[in-house]
Design an enzyme around this catalytic site. Sequence first.
Site, PDB file in Angstrom:
ATOM      1  N   ARG A 172       0.854  -1.132   0.069  1.00 64.53           N
ATOM      2  CA  ARG A 172       0.090  -0.021   0.030  1.00 64.53           C
ATOM      3  C   ARG A 172       0.840   1.339   0.150  1.00 64.53           C
ATOM      4  NH1 ARG A 172      -2.317  -3.519  -1.316  1.00 64.53           N
ATOM      5  NH2 ARG A 172      -3.996  -4.453  -0.304  1.00 64.53           N
ATOM      6  N   SER A 221     -10.749   0.028   3.883  1.00 67.40           N
ATOM      7  CA  SER A 221      -9.838  -0.346   4.999  1.00 67.40           C
ATOM      8  C   SER A 221      -9.125   0.738   5.683  1.00 67.40           C
ATOM      9  CB  SER A 221      -8.867  -1.412   4.489  1.00 67.40           C
ATOM     10  OG  SER A 221      -9.480  -2.388   3.966  1.00 67.40           O
ATOM     11  N   GLU A 291      -3.955   2.949   6.906  1.00 71.51           N
ATOM     12  CA  GLU A 291      -4.049   2.826   5.603  1.00 71.51           C
ATOM     13  C   GLU A 291      -4.763   3.901   4.851  1.00 71.51           C
ATOM     14  OE1 GLU A 291      -5.651  -0.582   2.231  1.00 71.51           O
ATOM     15  OE2 GLU A 291      -4.801  -1.375   4.278  1.00 71.51           O
TER      16      GLU A 291
END
Length: 298
Positions: A172, A221, A291
């Site tokens: 990510r 998320s 995130e």
Amino acid sequence: MVVSASLPGVRGKLTANAPLAPLVWFKAGGTAQWLFEPADLDDLRGFLRDLDPAVPVMALGLGSNMIVRDGGVEGVVVRLGKAFAKVTAREGHVLECGGGASGILVSSTARDAGISGVEFLRSIPGTVGGFVRMNGGAYGGEVKDILIDCDVVLRSGELVTLANAELGYTYRHSELPEGAIVVAARFQGRPGEPEAIQAEMDRIAASREASQPLRSKTGGSTFKNPEGHKAWQLVDQAGCRGLTMGGAQVSEKHTNFLINTGDATSTEIEALGEEVRRRVKDHAGVTLEWEIQRVGRA
């Protein structure tokens, strides 16, 4: 900070004090000092070239993975519109994608062309620019596995092409320069049958619908999965399922999602996330990393 609404050569839409809450999934947060929606690539390049280098620039896609703080965002927020949202299938099972194209458009174009390997993009609520910057992934696939290269407009207005290997991909995360805007990307797929591709997309969509609070004001998320752990499990085991702070709540359906239950402020949403991090650290000794992007002034 001086940003003129009448910069020479600008053909797109430049809006002062633009509310960002309607543009992000949480439906919370402050304004952009300036919101720029360029008419096309040349418009974007000229605008950034002529903009005072001291003015910060941030790209905004679908706003599905972002908390815009209540104090708003300084400088210019750039939002790519229809001119950047085309997807074309090329020879060799390659997809040419505009930076503003959605994951659903990419995957459905691929299906129609018999290109497999990008079905997972169907499940990520964002745009190609965001996928490339964040190494977006889900259901066993990641952008680093399919990206050939991308076209990026740097903060200076210069257009460059960066290969996959130049982006320094990790989980990510990429090493795209600050203020750079992804305007196009090429993804490598493989041959597939449209019916099988559609079946896989349907499977992913059904799984997502069953497990995630898709009909809520949420941000995707919240925390990255730590090495050897699942974030949702850590949050659940720390007793945070359903935890609230003001109008913000940890989802009962999927504990790695935060929800705006009505009129939560971004301050409440972020504070709830920090409380979850504290409880997980106390319970499991694991520090959760955000995130979701958190931008702007508190």
